[in-house]
Write a protein that holds these residues in place. Structure first.
Motif, PDB file in Angstrom:
ATOM      1  N   CYS A  43       0.840  -1.204   0.000  1.00 46.32           N
ATOM      2  CA  CYS A  43       0.000   0.000   0.000  1.00 46.32           C
ATOM      3  C   CYS A  43       0.872   1.251   0.000  1.00 46.32           C
ATOM      4  CB  CYS A  43      -0.914  -0.002   1.231  1.00 46.32           C
ATOM      5  SG  CYS A  43      -1.918   1.493   1.411  1.00 46.32           S
ATOM      6  N   ALA A  44       0.927   1.946  -1.119  1.00 45.59           N
ATOM      7  CA  ALA A  44       1.571   3.263  -1.223  1.00 45.59           C
ATOM      8  C   ALA A  44       2.984   3.276  -0.634  1.00 45.59           C
ATOM      9  CB  ALA A  44       0.704   4.318  -0.539  1.00 45.59           C
ATOM     10  N   SER A 106      -6.126   1.982  -5.652  1.00 46.20           N
ATOM     11  CA  SER A 106      -5.345   3.190  -5.931  1.00 46.20           C
ATOM     12  C   SER A 106      -5.849   3.853  -7.207  1.00 46.20           C
ATOM     13  CB  SER A 106      -3.857   2.844  -6.063  1.00 46.20           C
ATOM     14  OG  SER A 106      -3.368   2.238  -4.889  1.00 46.20           O
ATOM     15  N   ALA A 118      -4.157   6.269  -0.930  1.00 46.50           N
ATOM     16  CA  ALA A 118      -4.773   5.021  -1.353  1.00 46.50           C
ATOM     17  C   ALA A 118      -5.994   4.759  -0.473  1.00 46.50           C
ATOM     18  CB  ALA A 118      -3.778   3.862  -1.251  1.00 46.50           C
ATOM     19  N   THR A 180      -7.699   0.162  -9.785  1.00 49.01           N
ATOM     20  CA  THR A 180      -7.617   1.594 -10.107  1.00 49.01           C
ATOM     21  C   THR A 180      -9.010   2.207 -10.249  1.00 49.01           C
ATOM     22  OG1 THR A 180      -7.557   1.223 -12.507  1.00 49.01           O
ATOM     23  CG2 THR A 180      -5.445   1.198 -11.322  1.00 49.01           C
TER      24      THR A 180
END
Length: 381
Positions: A43-44, A106, A118, A180
């Protein structure tokens, strides 16, 4: 191994040239330690770590560490929710809230619009019901003296637990193959609502009008408006434990409540498996004949997280499974000496001459023990 975990990864987007064997490129997130189980989600730029904390917490907690800075579990920091005045740890691993899985979304960001780094769609359980939370993430140091431990820079700025019109239901996240997209597709059904798939916007999950039903199972001859469902709790004989109960009925039948309604009660209570308040068309012949169908979520199942099974529903605690089932039956027949419940829903709607019970597989053990403990409480099993 089920008692411990060791995960490795290869950074395929690294600017460094990959040299040597694949084994030499593997990075270990945390080496195997006895009783430490964990799984991770990217995550990110961070790993979101779901861990059992070496068994020191009854449920799984949520932590994070920056990718590339992992060394062992000491580098995992708590994920904190900062949307309120006092920051709090979202998933501590405590009794009240259990964590099952995390899926990251995301969608394209507009930084000028304050979009989150996110989104995380988290599945778990709370208050005995499957739950889904949608979290928005940001990055920044968290320094708050009220927090017992140092928090991860990756933190939650907004959280929303999805709510629905009905009190007794089942929900989960399906196969969302494109992370996405600006929405998540979930599955939903209840004791009166056939299975459906619903698109929930990530930016406004609390907005019921923004939700879209993508598909719903059609049940021939079924009119949802004729039926209702309730979720309530019954106090066990120990005076402390709240036993969750789900009930589905034909509205006209329950409206004629005179303490003589036929009731069928189902239980299982084994192996940490939950009986969900989901839709079953096979119940309709009973419901249309005025039978009230009850699900007793007794100890031994997983409705209230791992302690509902591990600590209270197996080995020497297995008798709680049988006691809970009998206590719910006594509530339905108004033979309970417990005067406290979430409300008076379901109390005294039937009597032993109209009460039947059912349990299959390991639930057969439950029924055998219950009818031996209280043979005068049930008409049929």
């Amino acid at each position: 191994a089920k008692e411990s975990t060791e995960l490795h990864y290869i950074d395929l987007k690294s600017s460094k040239d990959i040299q040597g064997s694949i084994a030499e490129q593997l990075v270990c997130i945390s080496k195997r330690v006895d009783k430490l189980c964990y799984r991770v989600t990217r995550c990110a730029g961070y790993w979101l770590v779901q861990t059992n904390n070496m068994g020191t917490t009854p449920n799984v907690s949520l932590k994070a560490c920056r990718i590339g800075e992992e060394k062992d579990s000491s580098s995992w920091l708590d994920v904190v929710n900062t949307e309120n005045e006092l920051p709090e740890v979202m998933f501590t691993g405590g009794d009240g809230r259990s964590l099952d899985g995390v899926t990251i979304f995301s969608p394209p960001r507009d930084e000028n619009n304050g979009a989150p780094l996110a989104y995380a769609v988290v599945t778990g359980r709370e208050e005995g019901i499957p739950r889904i939370w949608i979290l928005e993430f940001a990055e920044g140091d968290i320094n708050d003296v009220t927090l017992p431990l140092k928090a991860s820079p990756l933190h939650v700025t907004k959280s929303c637990r999805l709510e629905f019109d009905e009190t007794a239901y089942d929900c989960g996240i399906g196969g969302n193959r494109d992370n996405t997209l600006p929405y998540v597709t979930i599955s939903y059904d209840s004791l009166v609502t056939p299975p459906s798939h619903i698109a929930i916007p990530l930016s406004s999950p609390e907005d019921f009008e923004a939700r879209r039903v993508l598909k719903e199972k059609q049940v021939e001859g079924y009119n949802k408006e004729l039926f209702g469902c309730e979720r309530f709790t019954v106090k066990s004989r120990d005076g402390e434990t709240d036993i969750p109960v789900s009930m589905v009925f034909q509205r006209d039948a329950l409206a004629k409540n005179n303490g003589d309604i036929p009731v069928h009660i189902l239980g299982y209570g084994s192996y940490g498996a939950s009986i969900e308040a989901s839709f079953r068309s096979t119940r309709l012949p009973l419901l249309k004949r005025g039978v009230v169908y009850v699900l007793a979520h007794v100890r031994g199942g997983g409705e209230n997280g791992r302690p509902w099974y591990e600590e209270q529903g197996k080995y020497l605690g297995k008798k709680n499974t049988f006691n809970d089932f009998v206590d719910v039956a006594r509530w339905l027949t108004d033979e309970s000496d417990q005067q406290v419940a979430s409300d008076e829903v379901g109390r005294g709607i039937t009597n032993p001459s109209k009460l039947s019970c059912e349990g299959r597989s390991a639930g057969g053990l439950l029924i055998g023990a219950s009818i031996n403990q209280a043979p005068d409480l049930f008409r049929a099993a």
